[in-house]
Write an enzyme that holds these catalytic residues in place. Structure first.
Site, mmCIF file in Angstrom:
data_model
loop_
_atom_site.group_PDB
_atom_site.id
_atom_site.type_symbol
_atom_site.label_atom_id
_atom_site.label_comp_id
_atom_site.label_asym_id
_atom_site.label_seq_id
_atom_site.Cartn_x
_atom_site.Cartn_y
_atom_site.Cartn_z
ATOM 1 N N TYR A 109 -9.414 15.426 -50.118
ATOM 2 C CA TYR A 109 -10.389 14.334 -50.146
ATOM 3 C C TYR A 109 -10.752 13.997 -48.709
ATOM 4 O O TYR A 109 -9.863 13.800 -47.861
ATOM 5 C CB TYR A 109 -9.808 13.102 -50.834
ATOM 6 C CG TYR A 109 -10.700 11.877 -50.757
ATOM 7 C CD1 TYR A 109 -11.705 11.664 -51.689
ATOM 8 C CD2 TYR A 109 -10.534 10.943 -49.740
ATOM 9 C CE1 TYR A 109 -12.530 10.551 -51.619
ATOM 10 C CE2 TYR A 109 -11.353 9.824 -49.654
ATOM 11 C CZ TYR A 109 -12.345 9.631 -50.589
ATOM 12 O OH TYR A 109 -13.166 8.531 -50.515
ATOM 13 N N GLU A 197 -18.981 11.396 -48.626
ATOM 14 C CA GLU A 197 -17.714 11.731 -49.280
ATOM 15 C C GLU A 197 -17.750 13.150 -49.838
ATOM 16 O O GLU A 197 -18.727 13.551 -50.475
ATOM 17 C CB GLU A 197 -17.428 10.741 -50.422
ATOM 18 C CG GLU A 197 -16.163 11.045 -51.208
ATOM 19 C CD GLU A 197 -15.974 10.100 -52.376
ATOM 20 O OE1 GLU A 197 -15.644 8.923 -52.114
ATOM 21 O OE2 GLU A 197 -16.185 10.516 -53.537
#
Length: 395
Positions: A109, A197
């Site tokens: 992530y 992201e």
């Protein structure tokens, strides 16, 4: 402004972040023909809807064949999905993204976001990316590492090396991660992004890093500084335009998909219209309109040619180029060669090259391994292309 996944990935790729090869489709038939053209062993089919948990909602599925891809796309396009941005509502799926399914050894992530509590820009990283990370982080705060970023004369800077090393990746992947972090920081700074992201950022078995999914939010109040992003805003509005045409426009190309089967690569609106008329005279139909602007680079041209090649209706590629003072034939040939190198099963190619650096363009195409049939003039080129289309049974 919250962007669709395919839009976010386009911007990420501009900043040097690797993404899976793929294209969007608006119908199950387009999805099947795209899958046939791309020829991957396994496909990811992803609904283009702005929701946090697409996987849980059935918006991300996989298939191992063009027929399976078409069936999956049909199911997504027929069923509204719930989205959570800006509020929980049911939304029809207009497009699906057909991508190569990338093998993944580890899901990471990575994000650069504006911390609403402190007003600071922070880099977020975790070795445990993938679905449900928001809820998992709520129960396990140490799951995500925060690295503060500061504005400097050179842009956003921070301990990118330390953040990458904390992920405990192989050496080559660590070096790659540092570059990705820098790219996200640069994108955030240059485009006034509130959130960039990548989840997951896939570590592949050969230690490469590829962005499998992406979210990008641009500050609405800063859009006046980024007129080039106006097309993105149009595409996320309720009266959405064709995303392919919008993307082509950002790459200095006027493009429009048409219902025929002859894909055309042309520089100049007048030459393009003449090409379309001549195709009709020979009983063939164009699969697109294209006008390569004089400001287009070889990479812009490669993007435009990629659009033509990814059109599932394209049975033959017709290149009709006349080099002028500002747009030479070899620049266009370089873009064509790049696009062909990224295409698994290119269609037959017919080329008519004239004008500035035409001879050099022929050499460049041949030396790049592009197999094409050269025509002496425009009439011959159109006639040959129409013959190919007729043989394919899709004039």
């Amino acid at each position: 402004m919250h962007l669709h996944e395919f839009q976010a990935k386009e911007l990420l790729e501009r900043y040097g972040v690797k993404i899976p090869k793929g294209r969007i489709a608006g119908t199950s038939q387009e999805a099947r023909r795209l899958a046939e053209r791309m020829g991957f062993d396994r496909f990811a089919i992803k609904a283009q809807i702005r929701t946090i948990e697409r996987l849980a909602e059935g918006g991300v599925r996989f298939a191992a064949s063009p027929d399976g891809t078409a069936a999956t796309a049909a199911a997504m396009l027929e069923k509204p999905l719930l989205r959570s941005t800006p509020a929980t509502t049911a939304e029809d799926v207009r497009w699906v993204l057909i991508e190569e399914a990338i093998p993944c050894a580890l899901q990471l992530y990575v994000a650069v976001v504006l911390d609403q509590a402190t007003g600071e820009i922070v880099l977020l990283t975790s070795r445990s990316g993938g679905t449900g990370i928001e809820s998992r982080f709520a129960n396990e705060p140490g799951l995500i590492t925060k690295t503060p970023l500061k504005f400097t004369p050179d842009g956003l800077e921070g301990d990118f090396e330390g953040a990458a090393q904390s992920l405990e990746l192989p050496t080559a992947a660590t070096t790659n991660a540092i570059e990705i972090f820098r790219a996200l920081a640069r994108l955030t700074h240059e485009l006034d992004a509130l959130q960039v992201e990548i989840n997951p950022l896939a570590l592949t078995p050969d230690h490469d890093l590829i962005a499998l999914d992406a979210k990008l939010q641009i500050d609405d109040h800063a859009l006046f500084r980024h007129p080039s992003l106006a097309a993105f805003r149009d595409a996320v509005s309720d009266d959405e335009e064709d995303p392919l045409e919008l993307a082509a426009d950002r790459h200095q190309i006027n493009y429009a998909a048409l219902p025929g089967s002859v894909g055309i690569v042309v520089n100049g609106a007048g030459l393009a219209l003449s090409t379309l008329d001549m195709l009709r005279d020979f009983g063939a139909s164009p699969a697109n309109f294209m006008d390569i602007r004089t400001t287009a680079t070889s990479l812009d041209i490669a993007y435009g040619v990629g659009l033509v090649l990814s059109n599932p209706n394209t049975a033959v590629l017709l290149i009709n180029v006349h080099g002028g003072g500002m747009q030479r034939c070899d620049t266009i040939a370089e873009g064509i060669a790049i696009a062909i190198s990224k295409t698994t099963n290119p269609p037959p190619i017919v080329a008519r090259l004239a004008g500035n650096n035409a001879d050099f363009a022929r050499v460049r195409l041949t030396s790049s391994g592009v197999i094409f049939e050269e025509a002496a003039d425009m009439t011959e080129a159109v006639k040959i292309a129409a013959t190919y289309a007729s043989k394919a049974g899709s004039v």
